[in-house]
Motif scaffolding. Structure first.
Motif, PDB file in Angstrom:
ATOM      1  N   ILE A  96     -15.080  45.603  -4.124  1.00  0.00           N
ATOM      2  CA  ILE A  96     -13.650  45.395  -3.905  1.00  0.00           C
ATOM      3  C   ILE A  96     -13.193  44.092  -4.548  1.00  0.00           C
ATOM      4  O   ILE A  96     -12.167  44.042  -5.245  1.00  0.00           O
ATOM      5  CB  ILE A  96     -13.337  45.400  -2.398  1.00  0.00           C
ATOM      6  CG1 ILE A  96     -13.495  46.818  -1.826  1.00  0.00           C
ATOM      7  CG2 ILE A  96     -11.930  44.873  -2.132  1.00  0.00           C
ATOM      8  CD1 ILE A  96     -13.375  46.893  -0.317  1.00  0.00           C
ATOM      9  N   ALA A  97     -13.960  43.030  -4.335  1.00  0.00           N
ATOM     10  CA  ALA A  97     -13.606  41.739  -4.928  1.00  0.00           C
ATOM     11  C   ALA A  97     -13.569  41.837  -6.447  1.00  0.00           C
ATOM     12  O   ALA A  97     -12.645  41.308  -7.100  1.00  0.00           O
ATOM     13  CB  ALA A  97     -14.614  40.681  -4.481  1.00  0.00           C
ATOM     14  N   GLU A  98     -14.538  42.516  -7.020  1.00  0.00           N
ATOM     15  CA  GLU A  98     -14.584  42.665  -8.476  1.00  0.00           C
ATOM     16  C   GLU A  98     -13.403  43.466  -8.995  1.00  0.00           C
ATOM     17  O   GLU A  98     -12.841  43.149 -10.053  1.00  0.00           O
ATOM     18  CB  GLU A  98     -15.903  43.321  -8.876  1.00  0.00           C
ATOM     19  CG  GLU A  98     -17.115  42.422  -8.676  1.00  0.00           C
ATOM     20  CD  GLU A  98     -18.436  43.123  -8.924  1.00  0.00           C
ATOM     21  OE1 GLU A  98     -19.457  42.426  -9.037  1.00  0.00           O
ATOM     22  OE2 GLU A  98     -18.460  44.381  -8.984  1.00  0.00           O
ATOM     23  N   ARG A  99     -12.991  44.503  -8.258  1.00  0.00           N
ATOM     24  CA  ARG A  99     -11.856  45.321  -8.699  1.00  0.00           C
ATOM     25  C   ARG A  99     -10.568  44.504  -8.695  1.00  0.00           C
ATOM     26  O   ARG A  99      -9.780  44.547  -9.662  1.00  0.00           O
ATOM     27  CB  ARG A  99     -11.714  46.544  -7.790  1.00  0.00           C
ATOM     28  CG  ARG A  99     -10.474  47.392  -8.087  1.00  0.00           C
ATOM     29  CD  ARG A  99     -10.503  47.969  -9.506  1.00  0.00           C
ATOM     30  NE  ARG A  99      -9.270  48.654  -9.834  1.00  0.00           N
ATOM     31  CZ  ARG A  99      -9.037  49.952  -9.602  1.00  0.00           C
ATOM     32  NH1 ARG A  99      -9.970  50.694  -9.024  1.00  0.00           N
ATOM     33  NH2 ARG A  99      -7.899  50.503  -9.942  1.00  0.00           N
ATOM     34  N   PHE A 100     -10.336  43.741  -7.626  1.00  0.00           N
ATOM     35  CA  PHE A 100      -9.112  42.944  -7.561  1.00  0.00           C
ATOM     36  C   PHE A 100      -9.105  41.861  -8.637  1.00  0.00           C
ATOM     37  O   PHE A 100      -8.071  41.599  -9.244  1.00  0.00           O
ATOM     38  CB  PHE A 100      -8.960  42.334  -6.173  1.00  0.00           C
ATOM     39  CG  PHE A 100      -8.344  43.266  -5.158  1.00  0.00           C
ATOM     40  CD1 PHE A 100      -7.019  43.138  -4.799  1.00  0.00           C
ATOM     41  CD2 PHE A 100      -9.093  44.280  -4.577  1.00  0.00           C
ATOM     42  CE1 PHE A 100      -6.437  43.991  -3.866  1.00  0.00           C
ATOM     43  CE2 PHE A 100      -8.537  45.143  -3.648  1.00  0.00           C
ATOM     44  CZ  PHE A 100      -7.200  45.005  -3.287  1.00  0.00           C
ATOM     45  N   ALA A 101     -10.265  41.246  -8.877  1.00  0.00           N
ATOM     46  CA  ALA A 101     -10.343  40.225  -9.931  1.00  0.00           C
ATOM     47  C   ALA A 101     -10.046  40.847 -11.291  1.00  0.00           C
ATOM     48  O   ALA A 101      -9.334  40.253 -12.112  1.00  0.00           O
ATOM     49  CB  ALA A 101     -11.725  39.577  -9.922  1.00  0.00           C
ATOM     50  N   LYS A 102     -10.579  42.027 -11.524  1.00  0.00           N
ATOM     51  CA  LYS A 102     -10.349  42.730 -12.792  1.00  0.00           C
ATOM     52  C   LYS A 102      -8.873  43.025 -13.002  1.00  0.00           C
ATOM     53  O   LYS A 102      -8.379  43.030 -14.138  1.00  0.00           O
ATOM     54  CB  LYS A 102     -11.160  44.026 -12.803  1.00  0.00           C
ATOM     55  CG  LYS A 102     -11.036  44.848 -14.070  1.00  0.00           C
ATOM     56  CD  LYS A 102     -11.845  46.124 -13.964  1.00  0.00           C
ATOM     57  CE  LYS A 102     -11.674  46.995 -15.196  1.00  0.00           C
ATOM     58  NZ  LYS A 102     -12.455  48.265 -15.082  1.00  0.00           N
ATOM     59  N   GLU A 103      -8.167  43.251 -11.885  1.00  0.00           N
ATOM     60  CA  GLU A 103      -6.737  43.559 -11.967  1.00  0.00           C
ATOM     61  C   GLU A 103      -5.872  42.305 -12.029  1.00  0.00           C
ATOM     62  O   GLU A 103      -4.645  42.391 -12.011  1.00  0.00           O
ATOM     63  CB  GLU A 103      -6.330  44.403 -10.754  1.00  0.00           C
ATOM     64  CG  GLU A 103      -7.046  45.750 -10.646  1.00  0.00           C
ATOM     65  CD  GLU A 103      -6.618  46.748 -11.697  1.00  0.00           C
ATOM     66  OE1 GLU A 103      -5.597  46.498 -12.376  1.00  0.00           O
ATOM     67  OE2 GLU A 103      -7.285  47.799 -11.833  1.00  0.00           O
ATOM     68  N   GLY A 104      -6.507  41.130 -12.095  1.00  0.00           N
ATOM     69  CA  GLY A 104      -5.762  39.895 -12.288  1.00  0.00           C
ATOM     70  C   GLY A 104      -5.455  39.107 -11.026  1.00  0.00           C
ATOM     71  O   GLY A 104      -4.760  38.083 -11.083  1.00  0.00           O
ATOM     72  N   TRP A 105      -5.967  39.561  -9.876  1.00  0.00           N
ATOM     73  CA  TRP A 105      -5.716  38.844  -8.631  1.00  0.00           C
ATOM     74  C   TRP A 105      -6.611  37.614  -8.526  1.00  0.00           C
ATOM     75  O   TRP A 105      -7.700  37.564  -9.110  1.00  0.00           O
ATOM     76  CB  TRP A 105      -6.000  39.751  -7.438  1.00  0.00           C
ATOM     77  CG  TRP A 105      -5.022  40.859  -7.217  1.00  0.00           C
ATOM     78  CD1 TRP A 105      -4.594  41.785  -8.139  1.00  0.00           C
ATOM     79  CD2 TRP A 105      -4.377  41.196  -5.996  1.00  0.00           C
ATOM     80  NE1 TRP A 105      -3.721  42.661  -7.562  1.00  0.00           N
ATOM     81  CE2 TRP A 105      -3.566  42.333  -6.239  1.00  0.00           C
ATOM     82  CE3 TRP A 105      -4.407  40.665  -4.714  1.00  0.00           C
ATOM     83  CZ2 TRP A 105      -2.800  42.929  -5.255  1.00  0.00           C
ATOM     84  CZ3 TRP A 105      -3.635  41.260  -3.720  1.00  0.00           C
ATOM     85  CH2 TRP A 105      -2.833  42.366  -3.993  1.00  0.00           C
TER      86      TRP A 105
END
Length: 251
Positions: A19-28
């Motif tokens: 989850i953390a990796e997905r949000f980081a990938k999306e620019g969060w």
């Protein structure tokens, strides 16, 4: 437009890490917390972009939680989404197990969830999101998993209560119920993954009790979490989203 911020408790391993990796990938901007510093150190480099934080936190320690909240407030003022993916899985008989060991699941998952919400949600933005990771165990039973199941069922009900109480601020609260997901929690103390055993194959693949005939990937749960945090989920609150490959629709 200001950068969105997400706090991921349990963000150093398994579903929380994905989850953390997905949000980081999306620019969060991502703030991950975990009780295991070595796992935090390993997870942090996998976060795309910059400005993220990895903070050690034992959710059972009230003083550490207070320090964590103070740090988040001082460094970030407020945030958009709180995700709680902290979990422990120990198979313990309800009558014979040492009570403190049995109770640890409730202290970490149930009371950890309640305490973290009470401490952090005063600083979530208007229109924010709360996402808890429960389990299909919130409504199913497995021998030796009474504490785990009770904690997950209580988290589901707690999330529904949050949905009601936070609605006036347009803060949405939902929970995700994964089934068999290929994470480190699937590996026992002997290094054997339950997903690679004859028991798993016979029960869930050979006889079609798991329609998709495979365990899920953490990234598949992360995608659901990202959906619940986004604009397309603006009318979803108090819900349980089951991500189990169809397991709970079979006999």
């Amino acid at each position: 437009m200001s950068r969105k911020k997400v706090v991921v408790l349990g963000g150093s391993s398994g579903i929380g890490k994905a989850i953390a990796e997905r949000f980081a990938k999306e620019g969060w901007l991502v703030i991950i917390a975990s009780s295991d510093q070595s796992k935090l150190d390993a997870a942090y480099p996998g976060l795309a972009g910059s400005g993220h934080e990895a903070i050690q936190l034992d959710i059972r320690d009230d003083a550490r939680l207070a320090n964590f909240v103070s740090h988040v407030r001082a460094q970030h003022a407020d945030f958009d989404v709180l995700i709680n993916s902290i979990g422990v899985s120990e198979h313990l008989p309800v009558l014979e197990a040492d009570f403190a060991q049995w109770d640890n699941a409730l202290q970490v998952m149930l009371y950890g969830t309640v305490k973290s919400c009470r401490a952090l949600l005063p600083y979530i933005k208007q229109g924010g999101r709360v996402i808890h990771i429960t389990s299909i165990h919130h409504e199913r039973v497995e021998k030796g998993s009474s504490a785990y199941g009770m904690a997950k069922a209580a988290i589901t009900q707690f999330t529904r209560s949050l949905a009601l109480e936070l609605a006036p601020k347009n803060i949405l609260a939902n929970t995700i119920a994964p089934g068999f997901i290929d994470t480190p929690m699937s590996v026992d103390c002997h290094g054997q993954s339950e997903l690679e055993t004859a028991w798993f194959h016979d029960n869930y693949v050979k006889y079609d009790h798991l329609p998709l005939k495979r365990a899920g990937k953490p990234e598949e749960v992360a995608g659901v979490a990202y959906f619940l945090a986004g604009p397309d989920a603006s009318y979803v609150t108090g819900s349980v989203v089951t991500v189990d490959g169809g397991l709970t629709v079979t006999f």
